[in-house]
Design a protein around this motif. Structure first.
Motif, PDB file in Angstrom:
ATOM      1  N   LEU A   5     -25.133  86.107  -8.494  1.00 20.25           N
ATOM      2  CA  LEU A   5     -26.467  85.616  -8.147  1.00 20.25           C
ATOM      3  C   LEU A   5     -27.490  86.737  -8.183  1.00 20.25           C
ATOM      4  CD1 LEU A   5     -26.328  83.111  -5.130  1.00 20.25           C
ATOM      5  CD2 LEU A   5     -27.449  82.786  -7.325  1.00 20.25           C
ATOM      6  N   LYS A   6     -27.159  87.848  -7.561  1.00 22.47           N
ATOM      7  CA  LYS A   6     -28.106  88.959  -7.517  1.00 22.47           C
ATOM      8  C   LYS A   6     -28.337  89.533  -8.906  1.00 22.47           C
ATOM      9  CE  LYS A   6     -29.066  93.321  -5.143  1.00 22.47           C
ATOM     10  NZ  LYS A   6     -28.571  94.291  -4.131  1.00 22.47           N
ATOM     11  N   ALA A 110     -40.777  82.520  -5.639  1.00 24.29           N
ATOM     12  CA  ALA A 110     -39.401  82.789  -5.200  1.00 24.29           C
ATOM     13  C   ALA A 110     -38.581  81.508  -5.146  1.00 24.29           C
ATOM     14  CB  ALA A 110     -39.410  83.470  -3.838  1.00 24.29           C
ATOM     15  N   LEU A 111     -39.178  80.425  -4.650  1.00 22.87           N
ATOM     16  CA  LEU A 111     -38.426  79.173  -4.558  1.00 22.87           C
ATOM     17  C   LEU A 111     -38.154  78.594  -5.948  1.00 22.87           C
ATOM     18  CD1 LEU A 111     -37.049  77.253  -2.664  1.00 22.87           C
ATOM     19  CD2 LEU A 111     -39.196  75.989  -2.416  1.00 22.87           C
ATOM     20  N   LEU A 112     -39.094  78.760  -6.863  1.00 22.30           N
ATOM     21  CA  LEU A 112     -38.833  78.332  -8.243  1.00 22.30           C
ATOM     22  C   LEU A 112     -37.735  79.192  -8.870  1.00 22.30           C
ATOM     23  CD1 LEU A 112     -42.485  77.636  -9.418  1.00 22.30           C
ATOM     24  CD2 LEU A 112     -40.633  75.953  -9.298  1.00 22.30           C
ATOM     25  N   GLY A 113     -37.682  80.465  -8.503  1.00 19.19           N
ATOM     26  CA  GLY A 113     -36.590  81.312  -8.969  1.00 19.19           C
ATOM     27  C   GLY A 113     -35.251  80.864  -8.403  1.00 19.19           C
ATOM     28  N   ALA A 114     -35.223  80.571  -7.098  1.00 20.21           N
ATOM     29  CA  ALA A 114     -34.000  80.050  -6.485  1.00 20.21           C
ATOM     30  C   ALA A 114     -33.576  78.749  -7.135  1.00 20.21           C
ATOM     31  CB  ALA A 114     -34.219  79.852  -4.983  1.00 20.21           C
ATOM     32  N   ALA A 115     -34.565  77.919  -7.479  1.00 20.03           N
ATOM     33  CA  ALA A 115     -34.263  76.646  -8.134  1.00 20.03           C
ATOM     34  C   ALA A 115     -33.559  76.872  -9.470  1.00 20.03           C
ATOM     35  CB  ALA A 115     -35.560  75.861  -8.354  1.00 20.03           C
ATOM     36  N   GLU A 116     -34.004  77.882 -10.208  1.00 22.38           N
ATOM     37  CA  GLU A 116     -33.355  78.173 -11.494  1.00 22.38           C
ATOM     38  C   GLU A 116     -31.912  78.621 -11.295  1.00 22.38           C
ATOM     39  OE1 GLU A 116     -34.153  80.667 -15.645  1.00 22.38           O
ATOM     40  OE2 GLU A 116     -35.647  80.709 -14.024  1.00 22.38           O
ATOM     41  N   LEU A 117     -31.676  79.452 -10.299  1.00 23.60           N
ATOM     42  CA  LEU A 117     -30.310  79.896 -10.016  1.00 23.60           C
ATOM     43  C   LEU A 117     -29.419  78.734  -9.607  1.00 23.60           C
ATOM     44  CD1 LEU A 117     -31.109  83.128  -7.938  1.00 23.60           C
ATOM     45  CD2 LEU A 117     -30.365  83.028 -10.330  1.00 23.60           C
ATOM     46  N   ALA A 374     -39.673  92.526  -4.783  1.00 24.78           N
ATOM     47  CA  ALA A 374     -38.943  91.759  -3.765  1.00 24.78           C
ATOM     48  C   ALA A 374     -38.652  90.337  -4.225  1.00 24.78           C
ATOM     49  CB  ALA A 374     -39.755  91.727  -2.469  1.00 24.78           C
ATOM     50  N   LEU A 375     -39.326  89.896  -5.266  1.00 25.90           N
ATOM     51  CA  LEU A 375     -39.227  88.494  -5.681  1.00 25.90           C
ATOM     52  C   LEU A 375     -37.804  88.067  -6.060  1.00 25.90           C
ATOM     53  CD1 LEU A 375     -40.968  85.956  -6.119  1.00 25.90           C
ATOM     54  CD2 LEU A 375     -41.378  86.751  -8.445  1.00 25.90           C
ATOM     55  N   PRO A 376     -37.106  88.777  -6.940  1.00 27.98           N
ATOM     56  CA  PRO A 376     -35.748  88.328  -7.283  1.00 27.98           C
ATOM     57  C   PRO A 376     -34.798  88.378  -6.097  1.00 27.98           C
ATOM     58  CG  PRO A 376     -36.182  90.508  -8.189  1.00 27.98           C
ATOM     59  CD  PRO A 376     -37.494  89.978  -7.700  1.00 27.98           C
ATOM     60  N   LEU A 377     -35.017  89.322  -5.174  1.00 30.67           N
ATOM     61  CA  LEU A 377     -34.157  89.407  -3.993  1.00 30.67           C
ATOM     62  C   LEU A 377     -34.361  88.193  -3.093  1.00 30.67           C
ATOM     63  CD1 LEU A 377     -34.681  93.188  -3.179  1.00 30.67           C
ATOM     64  CD2 LEU A 377     -32.882  92.128  -4.570  1.00 30.67           C
ATOM     65  N   VAL A 381     -31.515  85.388  -2.159  1.00 30.84           N
ATOM     66  CA  VAL A 381     -31.161  85.079  -0.771  1.00 30.84           C
ATOM     67  C   VAL A 381     -31.280  83.584  -0.522  1.00 30.84           C
ATOM     68  CG1 VAL A 381     -31.912  85.322   1.627  1.00 30.84           C
ATOM     69  CG2 VAL A 381     -31.720  87.349   0.172  1.00 30.84           C
ATOM     70  N   GLU A 382     -32.341  82.966  -1.003  1.00 28.25           N
ATOM     71  CA  GLU A 382     -32.527  81.524  -0.810  1.00 28.25           C
ATOM     72  C   GLU A 382     -31.420  80.734  -1.495  1.00 28.25           C
ATOM     73  OE1 GLU A 382     -37.399  81.428  -0.317  1.00 28.25           O
ATOM     74  OE2 GLU A 382     -36.501  80.825  -2.216  1.00 28.25           O
ATOM     75  N   ALA A 383     -31.101  81.110  -2.731  1.00 26.71           N
ATOM     76  CA  ALA A 383     -30.047  80.399  -3.454  1.00 26.71           C
ATOM     77  C   ALA A 383     -28.695  80.575  -2.764  1.00 26.71           C
ATOM     78  CB  ALA A 383     -29.982  80.893  -4.900  1.00 26.71           C
ATOM     79  N   GLN A 384     -28.399  81.785  -2.299  1.00 25.30           N
ATOM     80  CA  GLN A 384     -27.137  82.041  -1.610  1.00 25.30           C
ATOM     81  C   GLN A 384     -27.041  81.215  -0.335  1.00 25.30           C
ATOM     82  OE1 GLN A 384     -24.602  84.546  -2.669  1.00 25.30           O
ATOM     83  NE2 GLN A 384     -23.516  83.117  -1.325  1.00 25.30           N
ATOM     84  N   ALA A 385     -28.150  81.148   0.423  1.00 26.55           N
ATOM     85  CA  ALA A 385     -28.151  80.381   1.667  1.00 26.55           C
ATOM     86  C   ALA A 385     -27.919  78.902   1.400  1.00 26.55           C
ATOM     87  CB  ALA A 385     -29.472  80.587   2.405  1.00 26.55           C
TER      88      ALA A 385
END
Length: 397
Positions: A5-6, A110-117, A374-377, A381-385
């Motif tokens: 993920l990271k 960041a949430l759109l990034g988590a959505a992609e992951l 900080a954006l990818p981090l 974190v959101e995707a992992q949670a």
């Protein structure tokens, strides 16, 4: 999974940062975020993530896992503030008098990034992730209208999370605590009416300005003498308007302010204290007083189980040593509390500060900026949670 993920988040970071810059350049105030909403929806279409509109400019997206399970929701606010940007950044606001001074552009990207992951891993996970891109957090509040539109249903949401930027902690860290974390708020207005007179003959009238001054001074005893020193309470008066000439005692004065508490019994007691002080001093000074206290955000309280889930998930991505304990709750407000009042939730802070790069200014400042690194981090974190929460039930049936 956390290593993948990271690594994937860091590889995708340049594209997500470009999205962040695009959002930052075109800020929009609450209930007018039409261009922002279209950018969000266009990106969701590109990722083949279904969505519906909510509360006009809000968006609810749904990522369904490969098998049945629980549902977790994530909130990102999307509105900006009426502040003239002074950062000098190459991607600074192009809208005069409006800027993303509270990091909502970062939250959205960041949430759109988590959505992609998560979308690329949806077949591996049980349950559902719902993404709430919420308008108008800074003004009247968009959380309640989003909930009224049905965002917490179909499927019903079992838990919620929300990240907020914090320039006071460095990039690569998060900060969180269990229990109360954001204040409840109650704006108020007091109108005083008396008898006007010539400034040379004050005994023939009733002085609403002197009465107002005494009331405002006495209101500070709500926190200093009527509240335990360990209990967070703030009474702020931000405006006082009365009169038009220096030699005339006016007939009316009006002042406005806001109460900040941790909610519950404290909130009700402070409202009662305000009314008692205003009415008592007004009566003693011979003026009439009308008090209006408005209901606003309910405050945020982090559920212990969701706080621990977030700590573990952040530790996997950032390292346990970079998961900080927030020393005390904030007296700031956020309408995320409307979500976390319905189901267990956690509101946490993402470090976006960097002294070396000059990212040190606080939120709501014309120089505020979040560190793009900080954006990818944050996304990871959101995707992992989300992944941990959904898989938790299968691991512990």
């Amino acid at each position: 999974m956390q290593e993948n993920l990271k690594a994937e988040a860091l590889a995708l970071a340049p594209a997500w940062q470009e999205l962040f810059y695009a959002l930052h350049r075109c800020p929009e105030l609450g209930r007018g975020e039409k261009q922002t909403a279209e950018l969000i929806r266009r990106r969701l279409r590109e990722m083949s993530i279904p969505f519906t509109a909510a509360a006009d400019t809000g968006t609810v997206a749904v990522i369904r896992g490969g098998r049945p399970g629980r549902t977790i929701g994530f909130r990102a606010d999307i509105d900006a503030l009426p502040i003239e940007e002074e950062t000098g950044l190459p991607y600074a606001s192009r809208t005069p008098g409006v800027m993303h001074a509270c990091g909502h552009d970062f939250h959205t990207a960041a949430l759109l990034g988590a959505a992609e992951l998560l979308q690329s891993r949806r077949h591996e996970m049980p349950g559902t992730v719902k993404l709430f891109f919420q308008p108008d957090e800074e003004d009247l509040g968009g959380a309640a209208p989003m909930i009224e539109s049905g965002c917490m249903e179909d499927p019903a949401v079992d838990a919620v999370l929300c990240a907020h930027v914090e320039s006071g902690i460095p990039t690569g860290t998060v900060s969180v605590k269990s229990g109360p974390i954001c204040a409840a708020s109650n704006p108020f207005a007091v109108t005083l009416r008396g008898t006007g007179t010539h400034g040379a003959k004050p005994h023939l009238g009733t002085d609403v300005i002197v009465a107002g001054a005494q009331i405002i001074t006495a209101l500070q005893t709500v926190s200093s003498r009527r509240t335990a020193p360990t209990e967070p309470v703030v009474v702020t008066v931000g405006s006082f308007h009365s009169g038009t000439a220096g030699n005339v005692l006016p007939e009316e004065a009006r002042f406005t302010g806001i109460l900040r508490t941790m909610g519950g019994e404290s909130r009700e007691r402070v409202k009662a204290d305000l009314r008692a002080i205003v009415s008592g001093i007004a009566a003693a000074m011979g003026v009439e007083a009308a008090v209006e206290i408005f209901e606003s955000y309910p405050g945020c309280r982090n559920a212990p189980e969701m706080t621990e889930l977030l700590r573990r998930a952040a530790g996997k991505i950032l390292g346990p040593e970079n998961v900080l304990e927030l020393p005390e709750p904030s007296l700031g407000t956020d309408d995320f509390g409307y979500f976390s009042d319905l189901v267990p939730g956690c509101y946490f802070y993402i470090g976006v500060g960097s002294e070396a790069k000059g990212f040190t200014y606080p939120n709501h400042n014309p120089h505020f900026a979040a560190d793009p690194e900080a954006l990818p981090l944050a996304a990871a974190v959101e995707a992992q949670a989300a992944f941990d929460y959904l898989c938790q039930e299968e691991e512990n049936p």
